[in-house]
Design a protein around this motif. Sequence first.
Motif, PDB file in Angstrom:
ATOM      1  N   GLU A 263     -57.338 -79.804 -32.271  1.00 31.42           N
ATOM      2  CA  GLU A 263     -56.214 -80.657 -31.883  1.00 31.42           C
ATOM      3  C   GLU A 263     -55.246 -80.868 -33.043  1.00 31.42           C
ATOM      4  O   GLU A 263     -54.032 -81.003 -32.831  1.00 31.42           O
ATOM      5  CB  GLU A 263     -56.721 -82.006 -31.363  1.00 31.42           C
ATOM      6  N   LEU A 264     -55.760 -80.871 -34.264  1.00 36.66           N
ATOM      7  CA  LEU A 264     -54.878 -80.998 -35.422  1.00 36.66           C
ATOM      8  C   LEU A 264     -54.089 -79.711 -35.650  1.00 36.66           C
ATOM      9  O   LEU A 264     -52.895 -79.739 -35.964  1.00 36.66           O
ATOM     10  CB  LEU A 264     -55.693 -81.317 -36.678  1.00 36.66           C
ATOM     11  N   ARG A 265     -54.760 -78.584 -35.480  1.00 31.20           N
ATOM     12  CA  ARG A 265     -54.064 -77.298 -35.605  1.00 31.20           C
ATOM     13  C   ARG A 265     -52.927 -77.224 -34.599  1.00 31.20           C
ATOM     14  O   ARG A 265     -51.800 -76.836 -34.934  1.00 31.20           O
ATOM     15  CB  ARG A 265     -55.028 -76.144 -35.356  1.00 31.20           C
ATOM     16  N   ALA A 266     -53.228 -77.594 -33.352  1.00 27.35           N
ATOM     17  CA  ALA A 266     -52.205 -77.545 -32.303  1.00 27.35           C
ATOM     18  C   ALA A 266     -51.039 -78.470 -32.631  1.00 27.35           C
ATOM     19  O   ALA A 266     -49.871 -78.134 -32.400  1.00 27.35           O
ATOM     20  CB  ALA A 266     -52.827 -77.927 -30.957  1.00 27.35           C
ATOM     21  N   ARG A 267     -51.349 -79.630 -33.191  1.00 30.28           N
ATOM     22  CA  ARG A 267     -50.299 -80.582 -33.529  1.00 30.28           C
ATOM     23  C   ARG A 267     -49.339 -79.986 -34.562  1.00 30.28           C
ATOM     24  O   ARG A 267     -48.111 -80.089 -34.429  1.00 30.28           O
ATOM     25  CB  ARG A 267     -50.929 -81.866 -34.071  1.00 30.28           C
ATOM     26  N   LEU A 268     -49.872 -79.350 -35.575  1.00 26.37           N
ATOM     27  CA  LEU A 268     -49.018 -78.765 -36.606  1.00 26.37           C
ATOM     28  C   LEU A 268     -48.188 -77.606 -36.072  1.00 26.37           C
ATOM     29  O   LEU A 268     -47.014 -77.463 -36.400  1.00 26.37           O
ATOM     30  CB  LEU A 268     -49.860 -78.296 -37.785  1.00 26.37           C
ATOM     31  N   LEU A 269     -48.812 -76.772 -35.255  1.00 29.82           N
ATOM     32  CA  LEU A 269     -48.121 -75.582 -34.764  1.00 29.82           C
ATOM     33  C   LEU A 269     -47.107 -75.909 -33.678  1.00 29.82           C
ATOM     34  O   LEU A 269     -46.039 -75.296 -33.604  1.00 29.82           O
ATOM     35  CB  LEU A 269     -49.145 -74.570 -34.235  1.00 29.82           C
ATOM     36  N   ASP A 270     -47.426 -76.881 -32.815  1.00 31.60           N
ATOM     37  CA  ASP A 270     -46.560 -77.198 -31.677  1.00 31.60           C
ATOM     38  C   ASP A 270     -45.466 -78.197 -32.013  1.00 31.60           C
ATOM     39  O   ASP A 270     -44.443 -78.266 -31.318  1.00 31.60           O
ATOM     40  CB  ASP A 270     -47.394 -77.746 -30.518  1.00 31.60           C
ATOM     41  N   ASP A 271     -45.692 -79.011 -33.046  1.00 31.18           N
ATOM     42  CA  ASP A 271     -44.735 -80.062 -33.377  1.00 31.18           C
ATOM     43  C   ASP A 271     -44.520 -80.112 -34.889  1.00 31.18           C
ATOM     44  O   ASP A 271     -45.038 -81.007 -35.569  1.00 31.18           O
ATOM     45  CB  ASP A 271     -45.247 -81.414 -32.867  1.00 31.18           C
ATOM     46  N   PRO A 272     -43.764 -79.153 -35.440  1.00 28.09           N
ATOM     47  CA  PRO A 272     -43.545 -79.139 -36.892  1.00 28.09           C
ATOM     48  C   PRO A 272     -42.977 -80.446 -37.424  1.00 28.09           C
ATOM     49  O   PRO A 272     -43.260 -80.825 -38.566  1.00 28.09           O
ATOM     50  CB  PRO A 272     -42.564 -77.981 -37.084  1.00 28.09           C
ATOM     51  N   ALA A 273     -42.195 -81.137 -36.617  1.00 29.54           N
ATOM     52  CA  ALA A 273     -41.611 -82.400 -37.073  1.00 29.54           C
ATOM     53  C   ALA A 273     -42.677 -83.463 -37.324  1.00 29.54           C
ATOM     54  O   ALA A 273     -42.447 -84.426 -38.057  1.00 29.54           O
ATOM     55  CB  ALA A 273     -40.599 -82.913 -36.046  1.00 29.54           C
ATOM     56  N   GLY A 274     -43.855 -83.268 -36.709  1.00 27.74           N
ATOM     57  CA  GLY A 274     -44.927 -84.228 -36.891  1.00 27.74           C
ATOM     58  C   GLY A 274     -45.831 -83.910 -38.075  1.00 27.74           C
ATOM     59  O   GLY A 274     -46.810 -84.636 -38.318  1.00 27.74           O
ATOM     60  N   THR A 275     -45.497 -82.852 -38.827  1.00 26.99           N
ATOM     61  CA  THR A 275     -46.339 -82.465 -39.963  1.00 26.99           C
ATOM     62  C   THR A 275     -46.522 -83.584 -40.980  1.00 26.99           C
ATOM     63  O   THR A 275     -47.641 -83.806 -41.466  1.00 26.99           O
ATOM     64  CB  THR A 275     -45.760 -81.210 -40.645  1.00 26.99           C
ATOM     65  N   PRO A 276     -45.470 -84.332 -41.338  1.00 24.25           N
ATOM     66  CA  PRO A 276     -45.676 -85.425 -42.297  1.00 24.25           C
ATOM     67  C   PRO A 276     -46.714 -86.442 -41.836  1.00 24.25           C
ATOM     68  O   PRO A 276     -47.474 -86.956 -42.664  1.00 24.25           O
ATOM     69  CB  PRO A 276     -44.285 -86.056 -42.415  1.00 24.25           C
ATOM     70  N   ASP A 277     -46.784 -86.719 -40.539  1.00 25.51           N
ATOM     71  CA  ASP A 277     -47.782 -87.672 -40.045  1.00 25.51           C
ATOM     72  C   ASP A 277     -49.200 -87.134 -40.240  1.00 25.51           C
ATOM     73  O   ASP A 277     -50.123 -87.888 -40.554  1.00 25.51           O
ATOM     74  CB  ASP A 277     -47.545 -87.980 -38.568  1.00 25.51           C
ATOM     75  N   VAL A 278     -49.371 -85.836 -40.032  1.00 18.05           N
ATOM     76  CA  VAL A 278     -50.682 -85.220 -40.240  1.00 18.05           C
ATOM     77  C   VAL A 278     -51.068 -85.309 -41.713  1.00 18.05           C
ATOM     78  O   VAL A 278     -52.196 -85.671 -42.068  1.00 18.05           O
ATOM     79  CB  VAL A 278     -50.682 -83.750 -39.774  1.00 18.05           C
ATOM     80  N   VAL A 279     -50.127 -85.010 -42.593  1.00 18.97           N
ATOM     81  CA  VAL A 279     -50.399 -85.058 -44.034  1.00 18.97           C
ATOM     82  C   VAL A 279     -50.778 -86.465 -44.466  1.00 18.97           C
ATOM     83  O   VAL A 279     -51.745 -86.663 -45.213  1.00 18.97           O
ATOM     84  CB  VAL A 279     -49.173 -84.551 -44.825  1.00 18.97           C
ATOM     85  N   GLU A 280     -50.037 -87.467 -43.992  1.00 16.18           N
ATOM     86  CA  GLU A 280     -50.341 -88.845 -44.390  1.00 16.18           C
ATOM     87  C   GLU A 280     -51.735 -89.262 -43.933  1.00 16.18           C
ATOM     88  O   GLU A 280     -52.477 -89.922 -44.667  1.00 16.18           O
ATOM     89  CB  GLU A 280     -49.299 -89.809 -43.818  1.00 16.18           C
TER      90      GLU A 280
END
Length: 404
Positions: A263-280
């Motif tokens: 689910e994290l992989r999908a989040r990064l690939l499908d929503d690049p704008a959400g990458t900062p949230d994943v990093v935080e």
Amino acid sequence: MTEPHDEGSSAPAFPVPRTCPYRLPDEYVGLRESEPVSKVTLPTGREAWILTRYEDVRAALNDPRLSSDRGDPDYPMLVEIAKSDKDSNLSIAGMDAPEHTRARGAVVGEFTVRRMEAMRPRIQAIVDQCVDAMLAGPKPADLVRAVSFPVPSLVICELLGVPYTDHAFFEDRTSTMLSMTLPPLTRQRAFKELQAYLDELVTSKEKDPTDDLLGRQIVKARKKDAYDRDALADLAFLLLTAGHDTTGNMISLGTLALLERPELRARLLDDPAGTPDVVEELLRYFTITDIITARVAKEDVEIGGRTIRAGEGVFALGGAANRDPAAFANPEEIDVERGARQHLAFGYGPHQCLGQSLARIELEIVYTTLLRRIPDLRLATEADSLPLKNDVAIFGLRELPVTW
């Protein structure tokens, strides 16, 4: 002055090694719930306090009565350090106001969000270069050696103006210095060797100030007739050692989480704008610098209902604080929707990490590039068999075998 630990004391040993990439030691969780401000025994035999609640950690890191001065004889050390090494405060990391305010102000402009964002294309090129080399090599590959450490090492070398050809030297000396198990003389020798290397580097830049952080600092200070070569060498020491080891370990641990959580992989690939949230959220979750935020009380201080006396040492455990359910709902879960930007992975208060904007950009680029360019990237071994760096001050993985 804090006295050596009495053998009859019941204060538990500190630090407690992590035994799982994803979990903090149960002992810290238990103390946060039952005795959030508690006494522990350091490897040196001395006693100190540890703080495990989010509210208390923030308060401590922002309290001027708790000093960062590593030259203070009462400053809590996890390992024995020779007096000559204590005298080197590692630049701004070991200063208090007003000296800290002036020293940080002189260099903070090098780490603005705007300046770091300007480095994004170059960082992307460095990441692609490392990924290219990994893809051209044998499988499985060790991501730690192929990407995790080469990327931040190359970036910090270019930023400071350090020849990357010397990276093996300073990476080896840094890991030796951070060890909590190697003999004191071995750690001291590594410290001195790296110190001498950077002293020579600064000397060369005095003769020919290049367009990099160290060169610009020399030119800037000379214009103000305020040049201090020892202070600049100490700053180079701090930035070089902190600038690659911390980010390198976060690359490895964050990639492990991404590989094990579709689910994290999908989040990064499908929503690049959400990458900062994943990093935080990954920064909050792993908090690799959990045990290095130490202070010494200059006067009596009350925290969490307990009185810390003048001369007593304090460790503000950011990892325990970042898993505090009073601050983060379901803290043991990775939840990128929580918006965890108030986490303490970069510290808090006057000594908050200078290079945090650079680290964030590096992590964003590495995580997204790995998943985009190698969509079938996967672990080449079981996660529970990964060798952990739990005998050093900054947590991480020694190896991360991957294949594709």
